[in-house]
Design a protein around this motif. Structure first.
Motif, PDB file in Angstrom:
ATOM      1  N   THR A  78     -18.938  -9.213  12.503  1.00  0.00           N
ATOM      2  CA  THR A  78     -20.476  -8.508  12.328  1.00  0.00           C
ATOM      3  C   THR A  78     -20.392  -7.512  11.211  1.00  0.00           C
ATOM      4  OG1 THR A  78     -20.557  -8.883  14.613  1.00  0.00           O
ATOM      5  CG2 THR A  78     -21.770  -7.065  13.677  1.00  0.00           C
ATOM      6  N   ARG A  79     -21.167  -7.621  10.600  1.00  0.00           N
ATOM      7  CA  ARG A  79     -21.593  -6.477   9.509  1.00  0.00           C
ATOM      8  C   ARG A  79     -22.677  -5.682   9.919  1.00  0.00           C
ATOM      9  NH1 ARG A  79     -22.659  -6.574   3.031  1.00  0.00           N
ATOM     10  NH2 ARG A  79     -23.782  -4.502   2.772  1.00  0.00           N
ATOM     11  N   GLY A 121      -8.096 -14.639   6.870  1.00  0.00           N
ATOM     12  CA  GLY A 121      -8.812 -16.025   6.562  1.00  0.00           C
ATOM     13  C   GLY A 121      -9.122 -16.474   7.942  1.00  0.00           C
ATOM     14  N   CYS A 122      -9.996 -17.597   7.656  1.00  0.00           N
ATOM     15  CA  CYS A 122     -10.727 -18.206   8.920  1.00  0.00           C
ATOM     16  C   CYS A 122      -9.887 -18.839   9.862  1.00  0.00           C
ATOM     17  CB  CYS A 122     -11.900 -18.987   8.467  1.00  0.00           C
ATOM     18  SG  CYS A 122     -12.729 -20.060   9.614  1.00  0.00           S
ATOM     19  N   ALA A 123      -9.688 -18.804  11.030  1.00  0.00           N
ATOM     20  CA  ALA A 123      -9.104 -19.410  11.886  1.00  0.00           C
ATOM     21  C   ALA A 123      -9.324 -21.008  11.992  1.00  0.00           C
ATOM     22  CB  ALA A 123      -9.107 -18.737  13.332  1.00  0.00           C
ATOM     23  N   GLY A 124     -10.744 -21.282  11.613  1.00  0.00           N
ATOM     24  CA  GLY A 124     -10.942 -22.457  11.940  1.00  0.00           C
ATOM     25  C   GLY A 124     -10.609 -23.530  10.765  1.00  0.00           C
ATOM     26  N   CYS A 125     -10.623 -22.964   9.432  1.00  0.00           N
ATOM     27  CA  CYS A 125     -10.442 -23.799   8.346  1.00  0.00           C
ATOM     28  C   CYS A 125      -9.479 -23.152   7.389  1.00  0.00           C
ATOM     29  CB  CYS A 125     -11.885 -24.189   7.533  1.00  0.00           C
ATOM     30  SG  CYS A 125     -12.344 -22.746   6.828  1.00  0.00           S
ATOM     31  N   GLY A 126      -9.171 -21.970   7.544  1.00  0.00           N
ATOM     32  CA  GLY A 126      -8.082 -21.300   6.600  1.00  0.00           C
ATOM     33  C   GLY A 126      -8.537 -20.832   5.468  1.00  0.00           C
ATOM     34  N   ALA A 127      -9.808 -20.826   5.228  1.00  0.00           N
ATOM     35  CA  ALA A 127     -10.419 -20.234   4.030  1.00  0.00           C
ATOM     36  C   ALA A 127     -10.469 -18.591   3.833  1.00  0.00           C
ATOM     37  CB  ALA A 127     -12.025 -20.361   3.848  1.00  0.00           C
ATOM     38  N   VAL A 128     -10.194 -18.219   2.889  1.00  0.00           N
ATOM     39  CA  VAL A 128      -9.929 -16.812   2.534  1.00  0.00           C
ATOM     40  C   VAL A 128     -11.153 -16.082   2.807  1.00  0.00           C
ATOM     41  CG1 VAL A 128      -9.481 -15.104   0.926  1.00  0.00           C
ATOM     42  CG2 VAL A 128      -8.074 -17.203   0.810  1.00  0.00           C
ATOM     43  N   LEU A 129     -11.025 -14.929   3.598  1.00  0.00           N
ATOM     44  CA  LEU A 129     -12.505 -14.233   3.944  1.00  0.00           C
ATOM     45  C   LEU A 129     -12.466 -12.875   3.291  1.00  0.00           C
ATOM     46  CD1 LEU A 129     -12.762 -15.078   7.627  1.00  0.00           C
ATOM     47  CD2 LEU A 129     -13.977 -16.248   5.765  1.00  0.00           C
ATOM     48  N   THR A 130     -11.141 -12.145   2.851  1.00  0.00           N
ATOM     49  CA  THR A 130     -11.059 -10.887   2.613  1.00  0.00           C
ATOM     50  C   THR A 130     -10.170 -10.826   1.084  1.00  0.00           C
ATOM     51  OG1 THR A 130      -9.195 -10.042   3.517  1.00  0.00           O
ATOM     52  CG2 THR A 130     -11.160 -10.319   4.954  1.00  0.00           C
ATOM     53  N   ALA A 131     -10.564  -9.430   0.508  1.00  0.00           N
ATOM     54  CA  ALA A 131      -9.652  -9.410  -0.455  1.00  0.00           C
ATOM     55  C   ALA A 131      -8.477  -8.776   0.145  1.00  0.00           C
ATOM     56  CB  ALA A 131     -10.337  -8.113  -1.282  1.00  0.00           C
ATOM     57  N   ALA A 132      -7.220  -8.598  -0.687  1.00  0.00           N
ATOM     58  CA  ALA A 132      -6.175  -7.940  -0.197  1.00  0.00           C
ATOM     59  C   ALA A 132      -6.437  -6.397   0.240  1.00  0.00           C
ATOM     60  CB  ALA A 132      -5.100  -8.000  -1.272  1.00  0.00           C
ATOM     61  N   VAL A 133      -6.096  -6.212   1.396  1.00  0.00           N
ATOM     62  CA  VAL A 133      -6.106  -4.951   2.103  1.00  0.00           C
ATOM     63  C   VAL A 133      -5.012  -4.138   2.764  1.00  0.00           C
ATOM     64  CG1 VAL A 133      -8.799  -5.079   2.171  1.00  0.00           C
ATOM     65  CG2 VAL A 133      -7.190  -6.053   4.067  1.00  0.00           C
ATOM     66  N   SER A 134      -4.982  -2.923   2.508  1.00  0.00           N
ATOM     67  CA  SER A 134      -3.843  -2.190   3.386  1.00  0.00           C
ATOM     68  C   SER A 134      -4.195  -1.615   4.556  1.00  0.00           C
ATOM     69  CB  SER A 134      -3.368  -1.175   2.205  1.00  0.00           C
ATOM     70  OG  SER A 134      -2.207  -0.281   2.723  1.00  0.00           O
ATOM     71  N   GLU A 135      -3.513  -1.402   5.432  1.00  0.00           N
ATOM     72  CA  GLU A 135      -3.796  -0.788   6.957  1.00  0.00           C
ATOM     73  C   GLU A 135      -3.776   0.655   6.709  1.00  0.00           C
ATOM     74  OE1 GLU A 135      -3.132  -1.369  11.697  1.00  0.00           O
ATOM     75  OE2 GLU A 135      -1.789  -2.212  10.307  1.00  0.00           O
ATOM     76  N   VAL A 136      -4.817   1.240   7.337  1.00  0.00           N
ATOM     77  CA  VAL A 136      -4.571   2.616   7.478  1.00  0.00           C
ATOM     78  C   VAL A 136      -5.205   3.125   8.927  1.00  0.00           C
ATOM     79  CG1 VAL A 136      -5.504   3.230   4.988  1.00  0.00           C
ATOM     80  CG2 VAL A 136      -7.316   2.814   6.769  1.00  0.00           C
ATOM     81  N   ALA A 137      -5.088   4.462   9.002  1.00  0.00           N
ATOM     82  CA  ALA A 137      -5.230   4.741  10.488  1.00  0.00           C
ATOM     83  C   ALA A 137      -6.662   4.679  10.657  1.00  0.00           C
ATOM     84  CB  ALA A 137      -4.867   6.398  10.669  1.00  0.00           C
ATOM     85  N   LEU A 138      -7.073   4.580  11.888  1.00  0.00           N
ATOM     86  CA  LEU A 138      -8.573   4.096  12.401  1.00  0.00           C
ATOM     87  C   LEU A 138      -9.373   5.702  12.217  1.00  0.00           C
ATOM     88  CD1 LEU A 138     -10.522   2.301  13.874  1.00  0.00           C
ATOM     89  CD2 LEU A 138      -9.930   3.547  16.106  1.00  0.00           C
ATOM     90  N   PRO A 139     -10.481   5.812  11.231  1.00  0.00           N
ATOM     91  CA  PRO A 139     -11.057   6.984  11.271  1.00  0.00           C
ATOM     92  C   PRO A 139     -11.684   7.603  12.377  1.00  0.00           C
ATOM     93  CG  PRO A 139     -11.732   5.377   9.419  1.00  0.00           C
ATOM     94  CD  PRO A 139     -10.823   4.462  10.506  1.00  0.00           C
ATOM     95  N   THR A 143     -18.290 -15.335   2.882  1.00  0.00           N
ATOM     96  CA  THR A 143     -18.936 -15.491   4.171  1.00  0.00           C
ATOM     97  C   THR A 143     -20.463 -15.403   3.944  1.00  0.00           C
ATOM     98  OG1 THR A 143     -19.209 -13.213   4.206  1.00  0.00           O
ATOM     99  CG2 THR A 143     -17.241 -14.270   5.657  1.00  0.00           C
ATOM    100  N   ARG A 144     -21.271 -15.707   4.855  1.00  0.00           N
ATOM    101  CA  ARG A 144     -22.685 -15.822   4.718  1.00  0.00           C
ATOM    102  C   ARG A 144     -23.124 -15.110   5.881  1.00  0.00           C
ATOM    103  NH1 ARG A 144     -25.725 -18.804   8.181  1.00  0.00           N
ATOM    104  NH2 ARG A 144     -24.690 -20.453   9.580  1.00  0.00           N
ATOM    105  N   LEU A 145     -24.463 -14.745   5.907  1.00  0.00           N
ATOM    106  CA  LEU A 145     -25.107 -13.906   6.788  1.00  0.00           C
ATOM    107  C   LEU A 145     -25.561 -14.848   7.744  1.00  0.00           C
ATOM    108  CD1 LEU A 145     -25.763 -10.847   7.710  1.00  0.00           C
ATOM    109  CD2 LEU A 145     -27.801 -11.062   6.600  1.00  0.00           C
ATOM    110  N   LEU A 197     -21.754 -12.722  10.800  1.00  0.00           N
ATOM    111  CA  LEU A 197     -20.998 -13.380   9.604  1.00  0.00           C
ATOM    112  C   LEU A 197     -20.561 -14.804   9.844  1.00  0.00           C
ATOM    113  CD1 LEU A 197     -19.574 -10.400   7.748  1.00  0.00           C
ATOM    114  CD2 LEU A 197     -21.663 -11.264   7.281  1.00  0.00           C
ATOM    115  N   ALA A 198     -20.685 -15.720   9.120  1.00  0.00           N
ATOM    116  CA  ALA A 198     -19.900 -16.933   9.338  1.00  0.00           C
ATOM    117  C   ALA A 198     -19.144 -17.451   8.164  1.00  0.00           C
ATOM    118  CB  ALA A 198     -20.915 -18.230   9.675  1.00  0.00           C
ATOM    119  N   CYS A 199     -18.111 -18.105   8.296  1.00  0.00           N
ATOM    120  CA  CYS A 199     -17.234 -18.622   7.195  1.00  0.00           C
ATOM    121  C   CYS A 199     -18.085 -19.478   6.302  1.00  0.00           C
ATOM    122  CB  CYS A 199     -16.225 -19.332   7.905  1.00  0.00           C
ATOM    123  SG  CYS A 199     -15.192 -20.246   6.542  1.00  0.00           S
TER     124      CYS A 199
END
Length: 350
Positions: A135-136, A11-29, A102-104, A124-126
């Motif tokens: 950054t996308r 989520g956004c550190a500024g307002c707490g809004a959700v920014l992503t789907a639920a994701v699972s951590e994997v090894a860095l490709p 988010t918006r571009l 990318l901005a909240c």
């Protein structure tokens, strides 16, 4: 940013809004650091996953000379390696499709020709509070990815974590598929660097088969000689352990941990999908078949496309990996590093 149990929702550190789907951590490709120039790439990560990049990334960029050898070594870079980032470390990497809310930032959406390459920093901005959060990148020659800034996000409670698959399950379910088959020269270049470092300057004899076809020409060029030869072969789940001094073993795609041999061979890490491709190549027959074509049999019309160049390890990935090994400070390996700008047996460097 504190971790926690379960899947991550950022989520956004500024307002707490959700920014992503639920994701699972994997090894860095391992293919993160190299690409095929002027080609559109797929997403770096599978949907529903994320990884943490410990290296700095993004502007401002500084030359190796500006950093100096001592400061670069403190960052884990031990040989000249082009321009280096002075951007944030520990960015969170996700597939673009897992982003929400988010918006571009249009004035930061520049690119080379077919998309955005992140040259202007966070783009990318909240949507809720307009805080720049990441950054996308999706231009040609870039893996499609979003990098979230660690200082701009918080981790929110998510659903239970997916279980970590063991090696038999990974093999049985086809989780080690061929999604990156046309880009496997990149993990091959990374693996070649680890083989060369593990050989400690001795020549390497590769057991005949797919490993010899891939690594043999480069190893002959890099490590010539007849004395102290070390043999190299595959080891891992479903294969057992050969009686060789060096064994190529897979790295778990979720945890980033190497499969551990129990014998005396030195384990050399290989990206799991490439390892599976080498260990269990698909066998197809072109013999005449009676009563129709069984599963796995190819027709002879039309002929399969013939590659215009042989498959070889990426020279760029090889050199990038060597530069981040402390062993490259040793004269024998630094000599290889300095002399491999045009290396026989590898894909051309760009």
């Amino acid at each position: 940013m504190a971790g926690g149990d379960g899947l991550a929702v950022f989520g956004c550190a500024g307002c707490g809004a959700v920014l992503t789907a639920a994701v699972s951590e994997v090894a860095l490709p391992v293919h993160l650091r190299d690409t095929h120039w002027e080609r559109l790439h797929p997403p770096l990560l599978e949907a529903g996953t994320y990884a943490v990049d410990p290296e700095p990334y993004g502007p401002p960029w500084r030359t190796w000379e500006e950093f100096g050898a001592q400061e670069a070594a403190a960052r884990g870079i031990f040989a000249p390696s082009g321009n280096l980032s002075d951007g944030p470390s520990d960015t969170i990497l996700l597939a673009p499709g897992d982003m929400r809310g988010t918006r571009l930032i249009l004035e930061r959406a520049a690119g080379y020709c077919m998309g955005i390459d992140g040259r202007d920093g966070p783009n990318l901005a909240c949507l809720s509070c307009d805080l720049p959060v990441g950054t996308r990148m999706d231009d040609c020659g870039c893996w499609q990815v979003v990098r979230l800034l660690p200082q701009a996000i918080v981790r929110l409670p998510g659903p239970p974590e997916r279980p970590v698959m063991d090696w038999p399950e990974l093999l049985a379910t086809g989780a080690l598929g061929q999604r990156l088959s046309e880009y496997q020269d990149i993990p091959a270049g990374v693996a070649l660097a680890h083989v060369v470092a593990a050989a400690r300057g001795c020549p390497v004899e590769v057991v005949s088969g797919s490993v010899a076809d891939l690594f043999g020409p480069a190893l002959i060029a890099l490590l010539p000689g007849r004395e102290g030869v070390k043999r190299l072969d595959l080891a891992g789940p479903g294969l057992g352990e050969p009686a060789t001094e060096l064994v190529l073993v897979p790295v778990h795609p979720q945890t980033g941990e190497m499969w551990q041999p129990h014998g005396g061979g030195v384990a050399v890490p290989v990206e799991a999908t490439l390892w599976a491709e080498l260990a269990f190549p698909s066998h197809r027959t072109r013999l005449p078949a009676v009563g129709g074509l069984p599963t796995g049999v190819e027709r002879d019309d039309p002929l399969p496309p013939h590659p215009w160049l042989p498959f070889r390890p990426s020279g760029d990935a090889f050199r990038y990996t060597l530069a981040r090994m402390p062993a490259v400070l040793e004269p024998w390996l630094r000599g290889i590093y300095d002399g491999c700008s045009s290396l026989p047996g590898t894909a051309p460097m760009v």
